[in-house]
Scaffold this motif. Structure first.
Motif: not given
Length: 412
Positions: A215-223, A300-311
């Motif tokens: 899974t991708k590191q997504l600090p914005i999502i985590d915050n 979410i207004d970009n492509i490529g992170i959704l699969s990691s956002v589900y986590a």
């Protein structure tokens, strides 16, 4: 029939060319194919060892990705030549494909097929799930290049198996081996005298399993999520958005919501914002230096992170169920989150199986959505039970890529 088919393909190309005058996708379709053979001859050495993989669009690419990785591992002296038909797939994969070469597929014609197959002379050609082009298949067969179809699904309602589908069945007969997802598909092919078939399963299970490990590191999502209950809504359409925005504004719970629309056009983003009365913010507008995000809705207004956002979600909502059909439920299921989607999931085997297992739930209207959300947010024990159901379901079904690569190693 070949002549009618050729005229239909050329007419399609003509219509897209006219549409390209005002439609960005159509423009990409046309411009991406201009001078394509010149680029191929300049960028690919004539004697390069090639394995050709074709995908219709981005979804099929994700389905074929784990197999392409195994091809690179096991046929290390070969390069992966990937073609796509749709501009959305091509544009989203530029610079991030696992393949060595990425091109649009030139429109199907005898001349284009001869030219491309002669230059590539691939060791094998692999089609992901579907999309059969008569002249390309004919030329590959003529040159004795093996043709494989992976993650295929067949049902009797498809054109190939209708009384008028003999021309399309001829395309299937050119395939050397089918790797199908289920027994029903195998039986349908057997009934039509197509017996070179293996049940391998669906490579998408391998894709999502690999995604869950990396899974991708997504600090914005985590915050944004922090310690809140979060509904992650992926691949939504306007009908989904209206329900979801009503839900978060009327539901008394102080949960947060991430919406990742299927189309990230400016008009769709503004549609979501206009229908959501609560404070919302676009992902691209968030200051990455800020640790606290007060808005309750993140778009979410970009492509490529959704699969990691589900986590990061407590519950997942999959869009499309109030339109032509739902999108990928497996991306969410691999993380164990309970899944909700609209009523149109009939042709999506994995969705039906998860509904039967009670790991996913179909809703027909806003009232059912609100009640289901309340049930899931109120009961941690229920969500823990569903987590086990969904993760075990993924584990049981992964491994298709291994089945396919083992066959190819023995038979190629």
């Amino acid at each position: 029939m070949k002549l009618i088919y050729l005229i239909a393909v050329k007419f399609y190309g003509f219509v897209v060319m006219i549409a390209s005058l005002w439609n960005p996708k159509a423009s990409g379709f046309i411009n991406g194919r201009k001078g394509i053979f010149k680029r191929i001859s300049e960028e690919i050495p004539e004697n390069e060892k090639i394995i050709w993989v074709h995908c219709s669009s981005l979804g099929e690419y994700e389905q074929g990705k784990p197999l392409m990785k195994k091809l690179k591992e096991n046929f290390a002296d070969h390069k992966i030549f990937l073609t796509l038909f749709s501009p959305s797939g091509y544009e989203n994969l530029k610079g991030r494909s696992v393949a060595d070469y990425l091109y649009y597929l030139p429109l199907d014609s005898p001349a284009n097929a001869r030219r491309l197959v002669k230059w590539l002379n691939p060791k094998m050609a692999i089609l992901v799930k579907y999309e059969y082009w008569y002249f390309y298949l004919s030329e590959l067969k003529k040159q004795k290049i093996p043709i494989y179809v992976v993650s295929a699904v067949f049902r009797y309602h498809l054109t190939y198996f209708k009384w008028y589908g003999s021309f399309f069945r001829k395309m299937l007969a050119m395939v050397d081996h089918f790797f199908v997802q289920d027994k029903e598909s195998q039986n349908i092919l057997y009934d039509n005298q197509l017996t070179d078939v293996s049940i391998s399963g669906d490579t998408r299970f391998d894709t999502v399993w690999n995604n869950s490990i990396n899974t991708k590191q997504l600090p914005i999502i985590d915050n944004f999520c922090d310690k809140n209950q979060v509904l992650v809504a992926g691949s939504t359409w306007p009908e989904d958005d209206k329900l979801l925005c009503k839900l978060i504004s009327e539901n008394g719970r102080n949960f947060k919501m991430v919406i990742a629309p299927h189309e990230i056009s400016e008009s769709h983003l503004k549609f979501i914002e206009s229908h959501c009365p609560l404070p919302s913010i676009r992902y691209s507008a968030v200051n990455p230096e800020v640790s606290q995000i007060d808005e309750r809705v993140l778009i979410i207004d970009n492509i490529g992170i959704l699969s990691s956002v589900y986590a990061r979600g407590t519950v997942s909502y999959i869009g499309g169920g109030f339109g032509k059909g739902i999108h990928n439920v497996l991306e969410a299921a691999v993380f164990g989150t309970p899944i909700i989607f609209g009523p149109n999931y009939k042709f999506f085997r994995e969705a039906g199986e998860l509904v039967k297992l009670k790991g996913a739930f179909s809703i027909k209207n806003y009232q059912q959505l609100a009640e289901r959300i309340d049930d899931l947010f109120e009961s941690p024990s229920l969500t823990r039970e569903i987590h086990k159901i969904n993760t075990e379901y993924i584990k049981r079904n992964k491994g298709a890529s291994e089945v396919i690569i083992n066959y190819l190693l023995i038979n190629s």
